[in-house]
Motif scaffolding. Structure first.
Motif, PDB file in Angstrom:
ATOM      1  N   CYS A 274      42.680  44.128  35.689  1.00 65.40           N
ATOM      2  CA  CYS A 274      43.633  43.171  35.947  1.00 65.40           C
ATOM      3  C   CYS A 274      43.551  43.220  37.563  1.00 65.40           C
ATOM      4  O   CYS A 274      44.356  43.862  38.188  1.00 65.40           O
ATOM      5  CB  CYS A 274      45.212  43.141  35.220  1.00 65.40           C
ATOM      6  SG  CYS A 274      45.015  42.918  33.710  1.00 65.40           S
ATOM      7  N   ALA A 275      42.437  42.316  38.019  1.00 65.69           N
ATOM      8  CA  ALA A 275      42.346  42.085  39.474  1.00 65.69           C
ATOM      9  C   ALA A 275      43.070  40.711  39.983  1.00 65.69           C
ATOM     10  O   ALA A 275      43.171  40.586  41.208  1.00 65.69           O
ATOM     11  CB  ALA A 275      40.799  42.235  40.012  1.00 65.69           C
ATOM     12  N   ASP A 309      53.816  38.792  32.380  1.00 64.60           N
ATOM     13  CA  ASP A 309      52.839  39.684  33.233  1.00 64.60           C
ATOM     14  C   ASP A 309      51.694  40.213  32.185  1.00 64.60           C
ATOM     15  O   ASP A 309      51.988  41.192  31.253  1.00 64.60           O
ATOM     16  CB  ASP A 309      53.725  40.897  33.421  1.00 64.60           C
ATOM     17  CG  ASP A 309      53.155  41.821  34.450  1.00 64.60           C
ATOM     18  OD1 ASP A 309      52.031  42.201  34.362  1.00 64.60           O
ATOM     19  OD2 ASP A 309      53.728  42.264  35.364  1.00 64.60           O
ATOM     20  N   LEU A 311      49.257  42.087  32.905  1.00 59.88           N
ATOM     21  CA  LEU A 311      48.692  43.712  33.017  1.00 59.88           C
ATOM     22  C   LEU A 311      49.715  44.348  32.082  1.00 59.88           C
ATOM     23  O   LEU A 311      49.123  45.448  31.111  1.00 59.88           O
ATOM     24  CB  LEU A 311      48.840  44.026  34.438  1.00 59.88           C
ATOM     25  CG  LEU A 311      48.691  45.618  34.701  1.00 59.88           C
ATOM     26  CD1 LEU A 311      47.296  46.236  34.142  1.00 59.88           C
ATOM     27  CD2 LEU A 311      49.007  45.917  36.236  1.00 59.88           C
TER      28      LEU A 311
HETATM   29  O1  C5P Z   1      53.732  43.098  39.731  1.00 58.48           O
HETATM   30  P1  C5P Z   1      52.425  42.906  40.819  1.00 58.48           P
HETATM   31  O2  C5P Z   1      52.015  41.356  41.169  1.00 58.48           O
HETATM   32  O3  C5P Z   1      52.771  43.259  42.127  1.00 58.48           O
HETATM   33  O4  C5P Z   1      51.227  43.744  40.128  1.00 58.48           O
HETATM   34  C1  C5P Z   1      50.104  43.454  40.327  1.00 58.48           C
HETATM   35  C2  C5P Z   1      49.201  43.818  39.317  1.00 58.48           C
HETATM   36  O5  C5P Z   1      49.575  43.043  38.091  1.00 58.48           O
HETATM   37  C3  C5P Z   1      47.705  43.175  39.255  1.00 58.48           C
HETATM   38  O6  C5P Z   1      46.948  43.870  38.435  1.00 58.48           O
HETATM   39  C4  C5P Z   1      47.660  41.712  38.508  1.00 58.48           C
HETATM   40  O7  C5P Z   1      46.417  41.416  38.221  1.00 58.48           O
HETATM   41  C5  C5P Z   1      48.704  42.214  37.650  1.00 58.48           C
HETATM   42  N1  C5P Z   1      49.728  40.852  37.145  1.00 58.48           N
HETATM   43  C6  C5P Z   1      49.537  40.399  35.689  1.00 58.48           C
HETATM   44  N2  C5P Z   1      50.460  39.568  35.546  1.00 58.48           N
HETATM   45  C7  C5P Z   1      51.407  38.985  36.303  1.00 58.48           C
HETATM   46  C8  C5P Z   1      51.533  39.586  37.523  1.00 58.48           C
HETATM   47  C9  C5P Z   1      50.652  40.542  37.820  1.00 58.48           C
HETATM   48  O8  C5P Z   1      48.391  40.866  35.421  1.00 58.48           O
HETATM   49  N3  C5P Z   1      52.201  38.148  35.846  1.00 58.48           N
END
Ligand code: C5P
Length: 402
Positions: A274-275, A309, A311
């Motif tokens: 998850c980038a 979220d 990830l």
């Molecule tokens: O919580 P935060 O945004 O800092 O976390 C970053 C990580 O979580 C990244 O790998 C991002 O792709 C993923 N992420 C996600 N879905 C979200 C928020 C963040 O997959 N709603």
């Protein structure tokens, strides 16, 4: 197979250097990006100006050029490519390569590179058949250097025999075959990977949205690197300017909710990365019509709702959890500590923690790879180099654990 491939073309000093402009033109027609190093002897046959005009890039010639070194050091030059092609490769160039001589920019780049090298020998038939050249050829082959040609025929010196540089079409075929073979026999061949990339756009109304400055460069580079290692990659991406990576299935989405649905539709996968910079919040009630500004009215209040979220959802899935889930942590302070905490909170296996205090969207990244073994700090690298290093760590992990 050549779309978006970066080819560092080294043109050394043989008559076949006159074919370099046509080679560059054909490579670019196939979608490749070409950057040239021209040796001093090569300059006797073809001008830097013509190579620059056709490649659309600066031509590098001087090992001790202050401007070039600050712009793109010779080490980076040799590593930023997907492959180095030496065409023509003279007897002298082959001899220097064999013996590790690095007395100009071309030979230094060849010694400093960690990338595959392909050469197209071109010389007089006697020079080609000479025991010295044939010994050098064997050594280079043994080291995994790809050799294309030479062909037989009339040589520029008036003699007839082996020594003609491979035709441009044959070089293109050889490059295609090289990339194809590498993909099929890659360490991740047989594994499916999901990569998210880019920002999300959360609509306010049909014409406005909330977004962030993510460029998608890192996520796209990771998808490309995994595909090069042979994985079957699906890239779920928010809106970006980045070209679709070679050999990757791309699903374009806009919002976080669409991104989650697209990711769940791609499961089951072996690896998920998850980038994407997913928006934490969306507008709770996006307006169906464009919000109007009327004189004297108070500005509309935007009420926000939390986004899923992705990830955490993938990491904590009860069924079909990918065997390796990797998240990113973009931090502006205490990168290592915050990244480590995020790994636990989200339930993923690895976190790539990066310092974004210098801003999003650049071409380099300074990251720490955090696993259950702790954190490993990497030097500042291009996003492409970060992607390759991550892909190779994934390949090692897969080999040991899957
Ligand atoms: O919580 P935060 O945004 O800092 O976390 C970053 C990580 O979580 C990244 O790998 C991002 O792709 C993923 N992420 C996600 N879905 C979200 C928020 C963040 O997959 N709603």
């Amino acid at each position: 197979m050549l779309e978006n491939r970066r080819i560092l073309l080294i043109v050394s000093g043989g008559i076949a250097a006159v074919k370099a402009p046509d080679l560059i033109r054909r490579l670019r027609e196939h979608g490749a990006k070409v950057r040239c190093i021209l040796t001093k002897a090569g300059e006797q046959f073809v001008t830097p100006m013509s190579l620059a005009a056709l490649s659309g890039e600066k031509v590098f010639q001087d090992l001790f050029s202050l401007t070039d070194e600050s712009d793109m050091g010779h080490i980076n030059l040799s590593r930023e490519a997907d492959i180095i092609l030496v065409a023509p490769a003279t007897a002298n160039m082959m001899a220097k390569m064999t013996h590790g001589i690095a007395d100009d920019l071309a030979t230094t780049a060849l010694l400093a590179t960690d990338k595959p090298v392909m050469i197209a020998p071109s010389m007089n038939v006697m020079m080609w058949n000479h025991a010295a050249t044939q010994e050098n050829l064997k050594t280079l082959q043994k080291r995994g250097i790809e050799i294309v040609g030479p062909g037989a025929g009339d040589l520029a010196c008036g003699e007839v025999g082996d020594g003609r540089m491979a035709e441009v079409a044959d070089l293109i075929t050889a490059l295609n075959t090289f990339f194809q073979t590498r993909k099929q026999s890659g360490p991740l061949s047989g594994y499916a990977a999901l990569v998210t990339s880019g920002p999300t756009h959360e609509p306010i109304d049909p014409v406005r949205y909330i977004a962030n400055r993510s460029s998608g460069k890192q996520g796209h580079a990771i998808a490309a690197a995994l595909a090069d290692f042979g994985a079957k990659v699906t890239l779920v991406t928010g809106p970006t300017q980045e070209p679709n990576p070679n050999g990757v299935a791309v699903v374009a989405v806009e919002t976080a909710q669409q991104m989650l649905e697209a990711c769940l539709a791609v499961k089951p996968v072996d690896i998920a990365i998850c980038a994407a910079a997913v928006a934490d919040w969306r507008v709770a009630q996006a307006s169906d019509g464009k919000l109007k500004k009327t004189n004297g009215s108070t500005p509309p209040a935007l009420s926000l709702a939390e986004n899923p979220d992705i990830l955490a959802t993938l990491s904590q899935a009860k069924t079909d959890r990918p065997k390796l889930v990797i998240g990113f942590a973009a931090e502006t302070e205490n990168t290592l500590e915050n990244g480590t905490a995020k790994r636990t909170k989200k339930g993923c296996d690895w976190i790539v923690a990066n310092d974004v205090s210098a801003g999003f969207g650049g071409d380099t990244n300074t990251v720490h790879l955090i696993t259950d073994q702790g954190g490993d700090s990497w030097p500042t690298l291009s996003k492409k180099a970060v992607a390759e290093r991550l892909a190779s760590q994934i390949a090692t992990h897969v080999k040991q654990n899957f």
